[in-house]
Motif scaffolding. Sequence first.
Motif, PDB file in Angstrom:
ATOM      1  N   GLY A 121       3.509   4.054   0.243  1.00  0.00           N
ATOM      2  CA  GLY A 121       3.250   4.598  -1.104  1.00  0.00           C
ATOM      3  C   GLY A 121       4.198   4.093  -2.169  1.00  0.00           C
ATOM      4  N   PHE A 122       3.881   3.999  -3.585  1.00  0.00           N
ATOM      5  CA  PHE A 122       4.261   3.659  -4.602  1.00  0.00           C
ATOM      6  C   PHE A 122       4.347   4.483  -6.001  1.00  0.00           C
ATOM      7  N   PRO A 123       5.344   4.170  -6.813  1.00  0.00           N
ATOM      8  CA  PRO A 123       5.158   5.300  -7.921  1.00  0.00           C
ATOM      9  C   PRO A 123       3.987   4.756  -8.655  1.00  0.00           C
ATOM     10  N   LYS A 124       3.455   3.583  -8.754  1.00  0.00           N
ATOM     11  CA  LYS A 124       2.335   3.091  -9.608  1.00  0.00           C
ATOM     12  C   LYS A 124       1.214   2.509  -8.719  1.00  0.00           C
ATOM     13  N   LYS A 125      -0.164   2.426  -9.178  1.00  0.00           N
ATOM     14  CA  LYS A 125      -0.838   1.863  -8.475  1.00  0.00           C
ATOM     15  C   LYS A 125      -0.819   0.485  -8.410  1.00  0.00           C
ATOM     16  N   SER A 126      -0.191  -0.159  -9.531  1.00  0.00           N
ATOM     17  CA  SER A 126      -0.011  -1.545  -9.866  1.00  0.00           C
ATOM     18  C   SER A 126       0.781  -2.024  -8.812  1.00  0.00           C
ATOM     19  N   ASP A 127       2.066  -1.223  -8.350  1.00  0.00           N
ATOM     20  CA  ASP A 127       2.880  -1.702  -7.522  1.00  0.00           C
ATOM     21  C   ASP A 127       2.188  -1.760  -6.141  1.00  0.00           C
ATOM     22  N   ALA A 128       1.243  -0.730  -5.950  1.00  0.00           N
ATOM     23  CA  ALA A 128       0.463  -1.083  -4.573  1.00  0.00           C
ATOM     24  C   ALA A 128      -0.287  -2.387  -4.236  1.00  0.00           C
ATOM     25  N   THR A 129      -0.898  -2.530  -5.489  1.00  0.00           N
ATOM     26  CA  THR A 129      -1.921  -3.676  -5.849  1.00  0.00           C
ATOM     27  C   THR A 129      -0.895  -5.035  -5.336  1.00  0.00           C
ATOM     28  N   GLY A 130      -0.131  -5.067  -6.048  1.00  0.00           N
ATOM     29  CA  GLY A 130       0.876  -6.178  -6.049  1.00  0.00           C
ATOM     30  C   GLY A 130       1.473  -6.461  -4.572  1.00  0.00           C
ATOM     31  N   CYS A 131       2.082  -5.151  -4.035  1.00  0.00           N
ATOM     32  CA  CYS A 131       2.377  -5.445  -2.362  1.00  0.00           C
ATOM     33  C   CYS A 131       1.100  -5.956  -1.511  1.00  0.00           C
ATOM     34  N   GLU A 132      -0.059  -5.562  -2.068  1.00  0.00           N
ATOM     35  CA  GLU A 132      -1.505  -6.170  -1.159  1.00  0.00           C
ATOM     36  C   GLU A 132      -1.474  -7.545  -1.502  1.00  0.00           C
ATOM     37  N   LYS A 133      -1.183  -7.929  -2.532  1.00  0.00           N
ATOM     38  CA  LYS A 133      -1.307  -9.546  -2.751  1.00  0.00           C
ATOM     39  C   LYS A 133      -0.421 -10.263  -2.081  1.00  0.00           C
ATOM     40  N   VAL A 134       0.802  -9.745  -1.958  1.00  0.00           N
ATOM     41  CA  VAL A 134       1.932 -10.393  -1.299  1.00  0.00           C
ATOM     42  C   VAL A 134       1.694 -10.155   0.261  1.00  0.00           C
ATOM     43  N   GLU A 135       1.051  -9.381   0.841  1.00  0.00           N
ATOM     44  CA  GLU A 135       0.871  -9.023   2.126  1.00  0.00           C
ATOM     45  C   GLU A 135      -0.087  -9.851   2.862  1.00  0.00           C
ATOM     46  N   GLU A 136      -0.998 -10.165   1.768  1.00  0.00           N
ATOM     47  CA  GLU A 136      -2.167 -10.975   2.237  1.00  0.00           C
ATOM     48  C   GLU A 136      -2.057 -12.436   2.561  1.00  0.00           C
ATOM     49  N   VAL A 137      -1.012 -13.035   2.217  1.00  0.00           N
ATOM     50  CA  VAL A 137      -0.549 -14.260   2.105  1.00  0.00           C
ATOM     51  C   VAL A 137      -0.136 -14.798   3.548  1.00  0.00           C
TER      52      VAL A 137
ATOM     53  N   ASP B 193      -5.491   2.847  -1.992  1.00  0.00           N
ATOM     54  CA  ASP B 193      -5.767   4.308  -1.846  1.00  0.00           C
ATOM     55  C   ASP B 193      -4.826   5.132  -2.999  1.00  0.00           C
ATOM     56  N   LYS B 194      -5.359   4.947  -4.172  1.00  0.00           N
ATOM     57  CA  LYS B 194      -4.465   5.411  -5.361  1.00  0.00           C
ATOM     58  C   LYS B 194      -3.388   4.639  -5.647  1.00  0.00           C
ATOM     59  N   ARG B 195      -2.094   5.111  -5.273  1.00  0.00           N
ATOM     60  CA  ARG B 195      -0.980   4.654  -5.404  1.00  0.00           C
ATOM     61  C   ARG B 195      -0.383   4.236  -3.968  1.00  0.00           C
ATOM     62  N   THR B 196      -1.235   4.007  -3.056  1.00  0.00           N
ATOM     63  CA  THR B 196      -0.739   3.856  -1.717  1.00  0.00           C
ATOM     64  C   THR B 196      -1.552   2.560  -1.259  1.00  0.00           C
ATOM     65  N   LEU B 197      -0.779   1.549  -0.471  1.00  0.00           N
ATOM     66  CA  LEU B 197      -1.554   0.507   0.126  1.00  0.00           C
ATOM     67  C   LEU B 197      -1.592   0.732   1.554  1.00  0.00           C
ATOM     68  N   VAL B 198      -2.779   0.614   2.210  1.00  0.00           N
ATOM     69  CA  VAL B 198      -3.205   0.975   3.542  1.00  0.00           C
ATOM     70  C   VAL B 198      -3.538  -0.254   4.303  1.00  0.00           C
ATOM     71  N   VAL B 199      -2.817  -0.437   5.444  1.00  0.00           N
ATOM     72  CA  VAL B 199      -3.134  -1.931   6.280  1.00  0.00           C
ATOM     73  C   VAL B 199      -3.514  -1.580   7.352  1.00  0.00           C
ATOM     74  N   ALA B 200      -4.646  -2.212   8.079  1.00  0.00           N
ATOM     75  CA  ALA B 200      -5.091  -1.908   9.548  1.00  0.00           C
ATOM     76  C   ALA B 200      -5.180  -3.401  10.268  1.00  0.00           C
ATOM     77  N   GLU B 201      -5.123  -3.400  11.478  1.00  0.00           N
ATOM     78  CA  GLU B 201      -5.142  -4.586  12.120  1.00  0.00           C
ATOM     79  C   GLU B 201      -5.588  -4.537  13.490  1.00  0.00           C
ATOM     80  N   ALA B 202      -6.407  -5.477  14.108  1.00  0.00           N
ATOM     81  CA  ALA B 202      -6.963  -5.353  15.365  1.00  0.00           C
ATOM     82  C   ALA B 202      -6.470  -6.494  16.259  1.00  0.00           C
TER      83      ALA B 202
END
Length: 238
Positions: free
Chosen positions: A157-173, A204-213
């Motif tokens: 979870g993050f204070p802002k949705k933009s923070d969650a989106t930014g973290c997703e972009k870093v996580e995907e690299v 999910d709103k202000r939250t980054l959700v990640v799943a893996e198999a």
Amino acid sequence: MAKQEFRQGPNGPYPITPRKGGGAKLFVGAVAVVAVVGVGSAAGLGGAGIEAGTVAEALPGNVSGDVVDSLPGRSLKTRTSEARKSAERGRKRETFGRFKLKQLKHAVRHEAECLAAATGRVRDYLARHRCTALDRALYAIGDGHGNAAAISVVRVGFPKKSDATGCEKVEEVQGSGDLRPLGAAALGLAGFSFSGHHYDSRIDKRTLVVAEAETVAGHLDAGTLDALAEVSVWFPRL
């Protein structure tokens, strides 16, 4: 055309599936994982293999043969679509049942601090963008005939949705680091490691959700592993 990358597994090299944004997510200690293990086999296909006896002891309810197929004769596409609907409603057991699997165990941890669980550039990002909560979960599931899986999902979870989106972009690299999952030892499956081969994420709103198999032993086809990650990322809460 981008050059195809490969990862070395116990059974030889296998291709890395490109992720959203054109990269491939590869790491040990994936953010979320589905680990498929067979009681009758100790061979690993993705991460480190787990002894067959260890799996049998940790998941004794997976040899009862009592799993009912809730969608008999349906295609994987239909199973995935119906499973996502169940996941969005928070019905985890029903979600797994769409793939003819049942929940055997689960472990959940809720934390307020994220840095200790992060590595690499993901950790650097979190040092600059405060997280508000870290929820990590593992779900052991199986088919009742010795094949079992441990599904891990992480919500940040993050204070802002933009923070969650930014973290997703870093996580995907590829090679950017990650948020470590709740250890497989929480389900009595010590000795398991994750490669990050089957992966999905969403905001999910202000939250980054990640799943893996990930397949560890036994067999689950790549399409099913992708589908399990795809639907697990829709769980609204852990």
